[in-house]
Scaffold this active site. Structure first.
Site, short mmCIF file in Angstrom:
data_model
loop_
_atom_site.label_atom_id
_atom_site.label_comp_id
_atom_site.label_asym_id
_atom_site.label_seq_id
_atom_site.Cartn_x
_atom_site.Cartn_y
_atom_site.Cartn_z
N TYR A 110 -4.08 5.44 0.71
CA TYR A 110 -4.55 4.11 0.26
C TYR A 110 -3.60 3.55 -0.80
CZ TYR A 110 -7.89 0.63 -1.61
OH TYR A 110 -8.51 -0.53 -2.03
N ASP A 136 -8.37 -5.60 15.64
CA ASP A 136 -7.66 -4.73 14.70
C ASP A 136 -6.37 -5.46 14.32
OD1 ASP A 136 -6.02 -2.84 13.54
OD2 ASP A 136 -6.44 -1.27 15.01
#
Ligand code: UDP
Length: 328
Positions: A146, A57
């Site tokens: 986003y 990640d």
């Protein structure tokens, strides 16, 4: 050999970029945490002598041994249903993840290309969208996680460019499609493909008058490749300017696949952009690039890919790696 790092390598665009850079003779290091990426997208690359994979990640510190010449930052959820299911991860990868990527680029003296998006224009009031348009974004709407992460990402990239002299590129990607899109990511092309193949009706949201313009993945990858090797550091739109309404697109797909699905209408999602079409004047001028693959050709290749999926994939449940990366 020059070494390139691709974040989000197991995603749709990341995996196609890995193919391109290996073909062009680069050594590729790919990173992914599989939260929305798929191991299957890079299975063919794992035996490649110049490909190395790291499961990670990137919102955590990224440690890469040896030299790096280029970084392509493509890690991010990219579909409206992801923004609802993994909003914090979407914000973190665009902000903290981008900060790590830029820090790594600075440490390695690497050129970095950041994947931005047409979503920075929000529900645009200017049409078609030029790079100079500032956008019309709702920061607290369902897409805000986003849109704002990507806007922050651009700001952070420009700050590293201006303050640290980092060699940066920013691509604003408009709707792109092709093989390896995630079947159940909710986006219109995989949604329609899955519905055709399962013999279901096609779900058009709203009255279908909203428009999009769809770029085939090979064209997109070529545009990104050219941008990386240009000397232009301001954002560049890469997309296909041929615009179509979603209703006409649904009819076109039914005809193209000889399907007998009907069209049914569902509610339009909140803040769904009504019109989206790139102005690609800049890409044409600076990169000598424009898309070459028309929608019919691209959709045929894409349909062939979805048709090749196994029945269990066609009905698969989403987010197999979901829990691993979610801390509640
Ligand atoms: N859409 C639709 N039916 C679906 C999925 C999407 O009509 O099953 C519409 C959606 O409302 C939007 C357009 O298709 O207007 C493109 O949606 P997508 O999720 O692919 O991406 P977006 O361009 O909105 O980010």
């Amino acid at each position: 050999m020059e070494r390139v790092l691709i974040t989000g390598v197991a995603g749709f665009l990341g995996s196609h970029l890995a193919d391109k850079f290996l073909t062009e003779g680069f050594e590729v290091i790919g990173i992914d945490n599989f939260i929305t990426g798929n191991p299957k997208n890079i299975a063919h690359l794992n035996p490649h002598p110049h490909f190395q994979f790291i499961e990670q990640d990137i919102t955590n510190y990224i440690n890469i041994e040896g030299d790096l010449h280029y970084i392509l930052h493509f890690a991010s959820p990219a579909s409206p249903i992801d923004y609802l299911r993994i909003p914090i991860q979407t914000l973190k990868v665009g902000s903290l993840g981008t900060h790590n990527v830029l820090g790594l680029a600075k440490a390695k003296n690497a050129r970095v290309l950041i994947a931005s998006t047409s979503e920075v224009y929000g529900d645009p009031l200017v049409h078609p969208q030029t790079e100079e348009y500032y956008g019309n974004v709702n920061p607290i709407g369902p897409r805000g996680v986003y849109d704002e992460a990507k806007r922050f990402q651009e700001a952070m990239t420009m700050a590293y460019h201006n303050f640290h002299g980092l060699d940066t590129r920013i691509v604003r990607i408009f709707n792109t499609y092709g093989p390896r899109m995630r079947l159940n990511d909710g986006r219109v092309i995989p949604a329609f493909m899955g519905q055709i193949l399962r013999g279901e009706d096609l779900t058009v949201f709203g009255d279908g008058s909203q428009t999009r313009s769809f770029c085939y993945v090979d064209d997109q990858v070529e545009g990104i490749f050219k941008l990386l090797f240009s000397d232009y550091h301001l954002p560049v739109n890469i997309g296909n300017p041929v615009e179509i309404s979603i209703l006409d697109f649904a009819k076109e797909i039914i005809a193209l696949t000889n399907g007998d699905s009907k069209i049914i209408f569902k509610d339009l999602p909140v803040n769904d952009p009504m019109q989206r079409c790139p102005d690609i004047t800049k890409a044409k001028k600076i990169l000598n690039w424009e898309p070459k693959i028309d929608r019919k050709t691209g959709m045929k290749k894409t349909f062939a890919y979805f048709k090749s999926l196994k029945p269990e994939e066609l009905y698969q449940v989403e987010y197999k790696n979901f829990d691993k990366y979610i801390k509640r």
